[in-house]
Scaffold this motif. Structure first.
Motif, PDB file in Angstrom:
ATOM      1  N   CYS A  20       6.672   0.658   2.715  1.00 35.75           N
ATOM      2  CA  CYS A  20       7.383   1.911   2.937  1.00 35.75           C
ATOM      3  C   CYS A  20       8.018   2.386   1.633  1.00 35.75           C
ATOM      4  N   ASP A  33      12.789   4.947   3.308  1.00 33.87           N
ATOM      5  CA  ASP A  33      12.468   4.512   4.670  1.00 33.87           C
ATOM      6  C   ASP A  33      13.032   3.127   4.987  1.00 33.87           C
ATOM      7  N   HIS A  38       9.127  -2.484   5.448  1.00 34.70           N
ATOM      8  CA  HIS A  38       9.832  -2.089   6.667  1.00 34.70           C
ATOM      9  C   HIS A  38       9.322  -2.924   7.835  1.00 34.70           C
TER      10      HIS A  38
END
Length: 167
Positions: free
Chosen positions: A96, A100, A160
């Protein structure tokens, strides 16, 4: 049937804060065997996922110091496990952007510009999401609430955690 469930980010972050400057006696301390950062990151992820993957070689698990998957303690192996394409039990993640990232996610740092060598755990993301506003906890140079901007690195990749695949 297997399905994706939520990752408990708060549990991962609370664990990170609790053990950032100490060692949970349930886990071996690899500090003098190449570093403890990914072992610590795995412990935090486990606190937020509650499940391991006991697949030999390619899983993600810890039984004791001598019975663990390479992904539990190895920076590239953790990345490979979390970003796997196969639908297997355990936490899952994806590459990511910095903006994010959320608390409980992982960043990996490359100090020499080649391989990634460090896996801090994100404990806070401020606004705007910039290196100085992303705070991490880590072992191997123990830290808690350390801004990413204080590391001298050549490359950064953000991971993430998207959820947990349960049996």
């Amino acid at each position: 049937m297997r399905f994706l469930q939520d990752y408990d980010r708060q549990a991962a972050v609370l664990y990170a804060h609790q053990w950032a400057y100490g060692r949970n006696p349930r886990f071996y301390d690899y500090e003098h065997l190449g570093g403890d950062c990914t072992n610590f990151a795995s412990q935090c992820i486990f606190a937020g996922s509650g499940i391991m993957n006991f697949t030999p070689t390619f899983g993600w698990y810890y039984i004791d110091a001598n019975q663990k998957a390479p992904a539990w303690t190895g920076v590239p192996y953790l990345w490979n496990f979390l970003t796997r394409k196969s639908f297997s039990v355990g936490p899952a993640g994806e590459l990511c952007a910095l903006d994010d990232l959320r608390p409980g996610d992982i960043v990996q740092l490359s100090f020499k510009g080649e391989e990634f060598q460090h896996s801090p755990v994100v404990v806070s993301v401020g606004t705007p999401a910039a290196l100085e506003n992303v705070l991490v906890a880590a072992h191997s140079y123990d830290a808690d609430n350390r801004p990413l901007s204080t590391y001298e690195f050549r490359k950064l990749r953000c991971l993430h955690i998207t959820g947990v695949i349960r049996p």
